[in-house]
Write an enzyme that holds these catalytic residues in place. Structure first.
Site, short mmCIF file in Angstrom:
data_model
loop_
_atom_site.label_atom_id
_atom_site.label_comp_id
_atom_site.label_asym_id
_atom_site.label_seq_id
_atom_site.Cartn_x
_atom_site.Cartn_y
_atom_site.Cartn_z
N GLY A 166 0.84 -1.19 0.00
CA GLY A 166 0.00 0.00 0.00
C GLY A 166 0.87 1.24 0.00
O GLY A 166 0.74 2.11 0.87
N GLU A 224 0.89 -1.66 -4.75
CA GLU A 224 -0.32 -0.84 -4.67
C GLU A 224 -1.41 -1.48 -5.51
O GLU A 224 -1.16 -1.98 -6.61
CB GLU A 224 -0.02 0.58 -5.16
CG GLU A 224 -1.20 1.52 -5.19
CD GLU A 224 -1.81 1.74 -3.82
OE1 GLU A 224 -3.05 1.59 -3.70
OE2 GLU A 224 -1.06 2.05 -2.87
N ASN A 278 -2.42 -7.32 -5.65
CA ASN A 278 -3.23 -7.45 -4.44
C ASN A 278 -2.41 -8.19 -3.41
O ASN A 278 -2.26 -9.42 -3.47
CB ASN A 278 -4.52 -8.21 -4.76
CG ASN A 278 -5.49 -8.21 -3.58
OD1 ASN A 278 -5.11 -7.93 -2.44
ND2 ASN A 278 -6.75 -8.53 -3.84
N LEU A 298 2.02 1.06 6.16
CA LEU A 298 1.91 2.41 6.70
C LEU A 298 0.58 3.03 6.32
O LEU A 298 0.24 3.13 5.15
CB LEU A 298 3.06 3.28 6.17
CG LEU A 298 4.48 2.70 6.35
CD1 LEU A 298 5.52 3.72 5.91
CD2 LEU A 298 4.73 2.25 7.77
N ASP A 302 -5.75 1.10 4.92
CA ASP A 302 -7.18 1.43 4.91
C ASP A 302 -7.83 0.88 6.18
O ASP A 302 -7.74 -0.32 6.45
CB ASP A 302 -7.84 0.82 3.68
CG ASP A 302 -9.21 1.41 3.40
OD1 ASP A 302 -9.90 1.77 4.38
OD2 ASP A 302 -9.59 1.49 2.23
#
Length: 295
Positions: free
Chosen positions: A160, A183, A216, A236, A239
């Site tokens: 992410g 990502e 993913n 970090l 979500d």
């Protein structure tokens, strides 16, 4: 007096150097993505099937060139005759048997204080390097390259990665480590790739050890990394997925921690941070309860 309309700051430097950086406004995407959706994109069947050299071409080429030069140098050393240092005449042989003249030292043996060092001396420069960890790491990387010991496996992964801020900050601090940002959002991934490309053009020889790819991570991390490959794994500001029904989408889950432990080396570090207190307590409780992790 007319107003100076020339761009300042980073934009001014980019214009002066002729390097165009991507604009975030053109790569905006939804803040949330469903990692449990059935979205499909290419994923290697096993880590050995993925070609990382496509992401780190300059890094791999430099390592290959260094290894070739090192092998050539070793071949030359091995091919030299063993008697090359023997004297070629009786006169030289007799001179070699004579005792050497005694040498003198400028240091007073009664005074243990060494002579003052010139600021430009190698020893003074070495002392200044010890105070700069980044320069020391760069020198260690260059020494490893000279010895043909470049590490060509990805060691840091930022899951992410967002717009790649962490990768850009870590790249000069760990020039000998390959890093990847992972990502799930396609536009954000493209932004990071363009940003890294612009930084490489702007500062040749730097930022060759970072990249980004779209995947993913909740499903495919073991497809990219071998057992014990990673040294650091970053999560970090993930979500938070506030709704209780969506907690199963959170990136820190008990069943996922086993996968993270699998791809992390023994003693590897997993980093988490968030500005949501409830999510922070969730991640801490999951990690504390797992037998393969400790704080």
């Amino acid at each position: 007096m007319p107003k100076d309309k020339r761009p300042r700051g980073a934009a001014g430097r980019q214009q002066a150097q002729g390097v165009k950086h991507p604009r975030k406004a053109l790569y905006r995407a939804r803040a949330h993505a469903n990692p449990l959706s059935d979205s499909q994109w290419p994923v290697p069947a096993r880590p050995s099937d993925y070609n990382w050299s496509d992401h780190f071409q300059e890094f791999f080429q430099a390592a290959k060139g260094t290894a070739t030069a090192l092998n050539d140098r070793r071949s030359i050393d091995a091919s030299e005759p063993a008697d090359a240092a023997q004297p070629s005449s009786p006169t030289e042989a007799a001179a070699a048997l004579e005792p050497a003249a005694p040498t003198t030292s400028a240091t007073n043996s009664a005074d243990p204080t060494p002579p003052a060092q010139d600021a430009g001396s190698p020893q003074a420069q070495a002392n200044s390097v010890e105070d700069d960890p980044q320069t020391l790491r760069q020198q260690q990387h260059e020494q490893a390259a000279d010895n043909g010991q470049c590490d060509l496996q990805v060691r840091f992964a930022d899951v992410g990665c967002g717009f790649g801020g962490l990768l850009v900050r870590l790249s000069p601090l760990y020039p000998d480590k390959l890093m990847v940002g992972m990502e799930i959002r396609d536009k954000v991934t493209n932004y990071v790739i363009e940003r890294v490309s612009a930084l490489r053009r702007e500062q040749p020889g730097k930022f060759n050890n970072i990249t980004a790819l779209r995947t993913n991570a909740m499903r495919h991390l073991p497809n990219f990394f071998l057992k014990g490959q990673l040294h650091k794994l970053f999560f970090l500001f993930p979500d938070p997925h506030f709704k209780t029904a969506n907690h199963r989408r959170r990136i820190i889950q008990t069943f996922l921690l086993a996968e993270y432990a699998f791809i992390l080396a023994v003693g590897g570090m997993l980093y988490t941070i968030t500005d949501v207190q409830e999510l922070g307590e969730w991640m801490r409780s999951k990690l504390d309860a797992h037998p393969l992790f400790q704080r």
